[in-house]
Enzyme design. Sequence first.
Site, PDB file in Angstrom:
ATOM      1  CE  LYS A 110      -4.204  -1.945   1.976  1.00 39.88           C
ATOM      2  NZ  LYS A 110      -5.013  -2.125   3.195  1.00 39.88           N
ATOM      3  CE  LYS A 189      -6.394  -7.250  -4.263  1.00 41.76           C
ATOM      4  NZ  LYS A 189      -7.467  -6.551  -4.065  1.00 41.76           N
ATOM      5  CE  LYS A 192     -13.790  -1.614  -2.029  1.00 36.87           C
ATOM      6  NZ  LYS A 192     -12.834  -2.183  -1.061  1.00 36.87           N
TER       7      LYS A 192
HETATM    8  P1  ADP Z   1     -10.010  -3.583  -2.821  1.00 36.62           P
HETATM    9  O1  ADP Z   1      -8.670  -4.115  -3.174  1.00 36.62           O
HETATM   10  O2  ADP Z   1     -10.877  -3.436  -4.003  1.00 36.62           O
HETATM   11  O3  ADP Z   1      -9.953  -2.324  -1.976  1.00 36.62           O
HETATM   12  P2  ADP Z   1     -10.705  -4.900  -0.397  1.00 36.62           P
HETATM   13  O4  ADP Z   1      -9.283  -4.951   0.048  1.00 36.62           O
HETATM   14  O5  ADP Z   1     -11.631  -3.956   0.314  1.00 36.62           O
HETATM   15  O6  ADP Z   1     -10.738  -4.664  -1.952  1.00 36.62           O
HETATM   16  O7  ADP Z   1     -11.309  -6.356  -0.337  1.00 36.62           O
HETATM   17  C1  ADP Z   1     -12.622  -6.709   0.039  1.00 36.62           C
HETATM   18  C2  ADP Z   1     -12.845  -8.176  -0.149  1.00 36.62           C
HETATM   19  O8  ADP Z   1     -12.865  -8.481  -1.545  1.00 36.62           O
HETATM   20  C3  ADP Z   1     -11.740  -9.046   0.450  1.00 36.62           C
HETATM   21  O9  ADP Z   1     -12.287 -10.246   0.926  1.00 36.62           O
HETATM   22  C4  ADP Z   1     -10.840  -9.291  -0.712  1.00 36.62           C
HETATM   23  O10 ADP Z   1     -10.081 -10.458  -0.570  1.00 36.62           O
HETATM   24  C5  ADP Z   1     -11.838  -9.406  -1.861  1.00 36.62           C
HETATM   25  N1  ADP Z   1     -11.221  -8.974  -3.102  1.00 36.62           N
HETATM   26  C6  ADP Z   1     -10.812  -7.721  -3.416  1.00 36.62           C
HETATM   27  N2  ADP Z   1     -10.283  -7.670  -4.637  1.00 36.62           N
HETATM   28  C7  ADP Z   1     -10.340  -8.944  -5.112  1.00 36.62           C
HETATM   29  C8  ADP Z   1      -9.945  -9.557  -6.343  1.00 36.62           C
HETATM   30  N3  ADP Z   1      -9.407  -8.856  -7.312  1.00 36.62           N
HETATM   31  N4  ADP Z   1     -10.165 -10.878  -6.471  1.00 36.62           N
HETATM   32  C9  ADP Z   1     -10.742 -11.603  -5.488  1.00 36.62           C
HETATM   33  N5  ADP Z   1     -11.144 -11.082  -4.319  1.00 36.62           N
HETATM   34  C10 ADP Z   1     -10.950  -9.779  -4.124  1.00 36.62           C
END
Ligand code: ADP
Length: 324
Positions: A110, A189, A192
Amino acid sequence: MRILSGIQPSGSLHLGNYFGMMKRMVDYQKNNELFCFLVNYHALTSVFDAAFLRRQTYEAACDFLALGLDPNKSVFYIQSDVPEVTELTWLLSNVTGMGLLERNHSYKDKVAKGIPASHGLFSYPVLMAADILMYGADKVPVGKDQKQHLEIARDIAFRFNSTYGETFVVPEPDIEDDLAVVPGIDGQKMSKSYGNAIEIFSDEKTLKKKVMSIKTDSTPVDQPKPVEGNPLYDIYALFLDARGKAELKERLLTPGLKYGDLKKEIFGVIWDYFEPFRNERKKLSEDRGFVVDTMKKGASKARQVASVYLEKARHNVGLDYWNE
Ligand code: ADP
Ligand code: TRP
């Protein structure tokens, strides 16, 4: 079984969030006791715009409700509506070794992506451990990227229990290997915060534009296309059963397939899949009173469970001086 998971309301929710966490949570609620929450305290590590955070929190609540999270069957709430979690974070902090946090990849990733290197970001996993331990969760469904955070939470639970006596349930991660990481439109990956997300509830034009811009290689039309590492395959496969996946593989391996045509097809599949949820979502977003009331009721249910674990922890560390 008690199943628990949370998500940051730090931006619009996308296909990775849906398949990695949200859909699985909705499926679990049929036969389990489910705790689901929006971690707005965690979002403060990267969001510094109050109006944006308010809006995203509300929108994410609407998303979950529209996608089938049933507030009568499950405990659905906003993290900061149970502020006791910050107290538990402090109690846990004192059995959390610095080394454990220093080894956390997510912190380094991050910071490398430009999120300020604050104390909040560094201790993010301790707050996450408190989220989990405060509700006695047995199982935590998350995407693969959260694996290390879950290991840290387990480690903290062990340390607390061995220092102060049996207090917390040691949670099990629940990661589906098949769905491990959903790629974004750039093949990295989907997230958001990376600007590469395909959002669940974007309008038709935006969705189409996003899908059409998924990065593909330059294999000529008359050559077989790759399956492995091809984001078109990975994204389309989310919506297919085993037979559908085998057919898609075959189509990719057969020369003649145009990526542009496949993208149009994928757009149609995503758009149709979310159609019923979209209608529900529209109704909810116009009923602020209902949504806020639902979240507040969820928090009061959550607090009943949380207070039992917090009291036990306060007692076990010796904050209850009146019992001397
Ligand atoms: P982001 O990376 O979009 O901010 P978060 O860290 O808030 O997402 O993740 C929220 C949930 O969604 C977690 O359980 C995370 O493992 C899952 N998640 C986020 N991005 C992915 C992805 N690209 N593939 C699979 N699961 C994901
Ligand atoms: N760190 C998780 C994520 O970014 C969100 C989260 C916070 C969480 N507390 C949690 C997930 C407790 C599961 C359980 O996705």
